[in-house]
Design a protein around this motif. Structure first.
Motif, short mmCIF file in Angstrom:
data_model
loop_
_atom_site.label_atom_id
_atom_site.label_comp_id
_atom_site.label_asym_id
_atom_site.label_seq_id
_atom_site.Cartn_x
_atom_site.Cartn_y
_atom_site.Cartn_z
N PHE A 299 0.86 -1.19 0.00
CA PHE A 299 0.00 0.00 0.00
C PHE A 299 0.90 1.24 0.00
O PHE A 299 1.51 1.58 1.01
N ARG B 248 -7.23 -2.91 -0.19
CA ARG B 248 -6.35 -4.10 -0.18
C ARG B 248 -7.10 -5.32 -0.72
O ARG B 248 -6.55 -6.10 -1.52
N VAL C 66 -1.65 -1.61 -4.38
CA VAL C 66 -2.95 -0.93 -4.47
C VAL C 66 -2.85 0.24 -5.43
O VAL C 66 -1.87 1.00 -5.42
#
Length: 678
Positions: free
Chosen positions: A257, A288, A299
């Motif tokens: 992320f 996610r 992501v």
């Protein structure tokens, strides 16, 4: 358990609902989903169909909480004692449905009464939160549950553990589940604090496409004729969805992320004016899960935008309105045109001027009764002593005002007492004579047969050495030891509005505001399972416009069509109020009616031989003697040079709470009721 479940892949439409459920199945940290919409839109079908296609889970054999043997830090107290001797097993995912009338013991767990009596030890009996661990907890009509039950469920969903501390026990066990709640918004909303605890919110509606509706009917017919054949027909599609979920679960832990995308999430939440930070965290977890489903190693912005609406649907708020502009300078140099000024002429109920009444400035629907033109131009008679000398056959203009703007009402509740009641609702807290509600204390008086084990054992403990013949039981109980639980829950109230519908109520939009307040309270009463009624008085009589009901459709029609005009038979209104309240209390002697009178207190029509005002005060005094009924008087008399102050005297005679006309504004009227009935 999952035999003949309608296939998930066969559900037509409801793509957003299916997406929200799949994302929660991939990443339960999202926090579940709240499904808002009408009945018959495949809500429960979709939940059970999803559970049927999810893979089996590994459990510790014999564990009531289905502990994961590969997560030793999450084991329950029972499994921790068995470490080294744990036996593995598998089972399908549980879908636990929470009954609407579930008690706290049933949900969270409590003492096992039979084991306590046999062994003398406090043994914890698991509840539905234990059964739902590592599965799905399905709560239909979550907005109708008692608030303390919802609090227990949401606390467990947020923390992943169920903590029980009451009746002499303290027990904690894991309780991680996918929470799915459904609700019909017309039946009442969840408190904002509870609404925010759901990760996602999805609005579901009936399928608008006619072709899809026809296909839905055909599929349902095929399923009913031969469920096995129908399920096999969609077996391949179901297996594909199951494989995608399983692969995404495995892929989830490797998702990266980027930090810059967290800033994007913060900007999205700020732009939508959400309160708190739960929306940010939910969007991150959902992104996610979406990336895992799409097999993205990292992501992306698209992943975030795809899931953000699910987390914001129930959290976004309208921005605060801008502050009003500053007043213009030198107003005295630019006076308002005469046509824009508010009329400051003092009002009376019926003006002696032949000019057009002020109330017609609001353009109500007006119809004239069958009177000569010379009489129709005359206004209504004064409500004081002079009115009695005028021609009683004189009629006035009859007007129908629109229902004013509705609003969200604040809490209105009656005071607690010691009376045990039955019923349901969401307004006033009371002791309940059913095995429902929160356990607040125990009593030696048998009420419901709902045994309070902790209090019963405490009562029996001092006498155990003297008692014999227990037949092997660790505790010998006698009838005098038994204690019942005293429970509390919320039930509905009965609200009766007594409305002055004479000609004076049309002035300055009084009736429009009154109708708006009544409609708003009716909407609130519908949501809280109350009953409401309305009596109006005008001309020569009082009419029960709205019998005790919770039908919003009927109420809206009757309120909209309620006419205004004519003389003021206050005595008839009080007599009709007595009749309605008496009949209601005969049906339900434990009810606590609240009567809200909207009037200026004037009367010019009597039922008998007494003068109208004398008769009205006598009736008001007699009504006020009933302590079961609470009265509130809102004075609609205008602020003018001449004031009669009759509503205040009426309130004193009735032992009611009194407020002036300026408190009649919609939100203030509700505050009046709240302040005086709590």
């Amino acid at each position: 358990m999952f035999d003949n479940i309608f296939p998930f892949a066969a559900i037509i439409g409801q793509d957003r609902l299916k997406q929200a459920l799949i994302l929660n199945a991939v990443n339960p940290a999202i926090g579940g989903v709240l499904i808002r919409g009408e009945k018959g839109t495949a809500k429960s079908t979709a939940v059970r169909a999803l559970a049927a296609l999810l893979p089996e889970i590994e459990i510790v054999k014999g564990c009531p909480y289905a502990c994961d043997p590969d997560q030793p830090q999450e084991l329950c107290p029972h499994c921790r004692q068995q470490q080294g001797r744990i036996h593995r097993g598998t089972r399908r995912l549980n879908v636990v449905t929470l009954p609407l009338n579930a008690t706290e013991d049933r949900v969270a767990g409590g003492i096992d009464f039979s084991q306590a009596v046999k062994t003398g030890y406090r043994v914890f009996q698991p509840g539905l939160l234990a059964k739902a661990h590592r599965g799905i907890l399905y709560v239909d009509e979550v907005n109708l549950l008692d608030d303390h039950i919802v609090d227990i469920i949401l606390d467990a969903a947020a923390s992943g553990r169920n903590v029980v501390e009451r009746e002499g026990i303290s027990y904690t066990h894991p309780s991680r589940f996918i929470l799915v709640g459904t609700m019909n918004p017309e039946e009442g909303e969840l408190r904002p604090q509870l609404l925010d605890r759901f990760g996602f919110c999805v609005e579901v509606t009936a399928e608008p496409d006619v072709g899809k509706r026809a296909a839905l009917m055909q599929q349902r017919e095929e399923y009913d004729i031969n469920p096995g054949l129908f399920i096999r027909r969609f077996q391949k599609e179901n297996a594909q969805i199951a494989q995608e979920i399983a692969a995404a679960r495995h892929f989830l832990k490797n998702i990266i992320f980027p930090n810059n995308l967290r800033i994007l999430i913060g900007e999205i939440c700020t732009e939508n004016h959400v309160a708190g930070h739960r929306a940010d965290l939910v969007i991150e977890q959902a992104a996610r899960a979406m990336a895992a489903l799409m097999k993205h190693h990292e992501v992306t912005v698209d992943d975030i935008r795809e899931v953000a609406w699910l987390a914001l649907a129930h959290r976004k708020r309208e921005p605060a309105p801008p502050p009003p502009p500053p007043p213009p300078k030198h107003d005295h140099e630019h006076p308002e045109p005469p046509e824009n000024r508010q009329d400051q002429t003092p009002e009376t109920e019926e003006s002696t001027s032949p000019e057009k009444p002020e109330s017609q400035e609001a353009s109500p629907n007006t119809r004239t009764e069958e009177t000569p033109p010379s009489e129709s131009s005359e206004n209504q008679a004064e409500p004081d002593r002079r009115a009695e000398k005028q021609n009683p056959r004189q009629n006035a203009l009859e007007q129908i005002f629109e229902v004013g703007e509705t609003f969200k009402v604040k809490k209105i509740a009656s005071q607690r007492d010691r009376i045990f009641r039955r019923g349901s609702g969401r307004r006033s807290r009371t002791r309940i004579s059913q095995k429902q509600g929160r356990y607040v204390k125990s009593t030696s008086v048998a009420q419901t047969g709902d045994v309070a084990l902790d209090a019963t054992l405490r009562a029996a403990a001092p006498y155990q050495l003297q008692r014999t013949g227990g037949n092997g039981l660790a505790v010998v109980l006698q009838s005098e030891d038994l204690r019942d639980k005293v429970r509390e829950k919320r039930i509905g109230n009965f609200l009766l509005f007594l409305v002055d519908a004479s000609g004076s109520m049309g002035a300055r939009g009084r009736m429009t505001a009154s109708k708006g307040a009544i409609m708003s309270l009716l909407l609130d009463a519908y949501q809280k399972r109350d009953r409401i009624a309305m009596v109006s008085f005008r001309k020569q009589e009082a009419v029960l416009n709205l019998p005790p009901t919770s039908s919003i459709e009927t109420a809206a029609h009757l309120l909209k069509e309620m006419p205004v005009g004519g003389r003021t038979p206050l005595s008839a209104g009080l007599a009709k109020t007595y009749e309605v309240i008496r009949n209601y209390l005969l049906r339900d002697p434990t009810a606590r009616p609240i009567v809200i009178m909207i009037t200026d207190g004037k009367s010019n029509v009597a039922l008998g031989e007494k003068k109208p005002m004398t008769e009205a005060f006598d009736l008001a005094s007699r009504l006020g003697l009933d302590e079961r009924v609470r009265f509130i008087v809102v004075d609609t008399e205008s602020q003018g040079l001449v004031r009669f102050g009759l509503a205040r005297e009426l309130a004193i005679a009735m032992q009611a709470e009194y407020f002036k006309i300026e408190d009649l504004k919609a939100d203030t009227l509700v505050n009046i009721a709240k302040e005086k009935v709590e």
